[in-house]
Design an enzyme around this catalytic site. Sequence first.
Site, PDB file in Angstrom:
ATOM      1  N   SER A   5       6.255   6.000  -4.490  1.00 45.16           N
ATOM      2  CA  SER A   5       4.927   6.565  -4.286  1.00 45.16           C
ATOM      3  C   SER A   5       4.302   6.207  -2.951  1.00 45.16           C
ATOM      4  O   SER A   5       3.473   6.955  -2.433  1.00 45.16           O
ATOM      5  CB  SER A   5       3.987   6.138  -5.419  1.00 45.16           C
ATOM      6  OG  SER A   5       3.959   4.742  -5.560  1.00 45.16           O
ATOM      7  N   ASP A  62      -5.419  -1.706  -6.472  1.00 43.06           N
ATOM      8  CA  ASP A  62      -4.328  -1.953  -7.420  1.00 43.06           C
ATOM      9  C   ASP A  62      -3.290  -2.935  -6.881  1.00 43.06           C
ATOM     10  O   ASP A  62      -2.343  -3.301  -7.590  1.00 43.06           O
ATOM     11  CB  ASP A  62      -3.654  -0.641  -7.840  1.00 43.06           C
ATOM     12  CG  ASP A  62      -2.993   0.104  -6.672  1.00 43.06           C
ATOM     13  OD1 ASP A  62      -2.946  -0.433  -5.546  1.00 43.06           O
ATOM     14  OD2 ASP A  62      -2.526   1.233  -6.901  1.00 43.06           O
ATOM     15  N   HIS A  67      -0.489   0.105  -3.835  1.00 38.80           N
ATOM     16  CA  HIS A  67      -0.409   1.249  -2.928  1.00 38.80           C
ATOM     17  C   HIS A  67      -1.172   0.988  -1.628  1.00 38.80           C
ATOM     18  O   HIS A  67      -2.230   0.350  -1.630  1.00 38.80           O
ATOM     19  CB  HIS A  67      -0.964   2.500  -3.610  1.00 38.80           C
ATOM     20  CG  HIS A  67      -0.143   2.952  -4.771  1.00 38.80           C
ATOM     21  ND1 HIS A  67      -0.557   2.820  -6.073  1.00 38.80           N
ATOM     22  CD2 HIS A  67       1.087   3.512  -4.807  1.00 38.80           C
ATOM     23  CE1 HIS A  67       0.383   3.291  -6.880  1.00 38.80           C
ATOM     24  NE2 HIS A  67       1.388   3.716  -6.132  1.00 38.80           N
TER      25      HIS A  67
END
Length: 248
Positions: free
Chosen positions: A25, A222, A225
């Site tokens: 991601s 988080d 990321h």
Amino acid sequence: MELSNSTQSNEAQPAKQIFILAGQSNMSGRGGVDKHKQWDGVVPPESSADASKIFRLGPNLHWEAAREPLHQEIDSNRTCGVGPGMSFANALKERVGVVGLVPCAVAGTAIKDWARGTAAYEDMVRRVKAAAAHGGGEIKAVLWYQGEKDTFTEEDANSYKENTERLIVNLREDLDLPSLRVILVAIASGRGYLEKVRDIQKGIDLPNVVCVDAMGLPLQEDNLHLTTEAHVQLGRMLADAYLTHFLT
């Protein structure tokens, strides 16, 4: 047949310098995506579109003008935001000419999910071959940002080196590009085996493979990321690595 402004016929395509974007991601881009999975829509100037110089291979395997989110409809069923690809291309275009980006990243994948025969790997090979065939151009390098998922268990971390090297060898064989250049990103976040995976990434010793280190780039809340600003910076780092080690 009339085509939209964002999609060009193969006959109209300029020759491109083609770059493969693959991994998890943080390659597909989560810059500006909040905890509710909503993208804020903010695109920094460094990641802006350039319809004459920067293209992406879309989900339908046709070239189109590239814009953020670069992996939209490719890293499917995910909310994508800003990634490193557009800032990379903008930093490179004045030196190399027209840039063709082939987004292939899939969120949440471990390195074993990129073994030959898996859906992620075979789709990447299919897309790269289509990129070279549709509109022409030369495949120049792979930008690879992956490994967070492999920091969860000792077993995955221990097999990371072998699986990564096998991926590079397989991709070079299947694309018939034995000297394909690869720029690895040493990950900036992960779980208990983070440093082990990072050490492996920084120590991969294959020809035409270099590594840039994302550690220290700003992370979102988080702690996984990259922020939008970090993605922009990483794109420039990747471009610098390409220009320094591979531009001839």
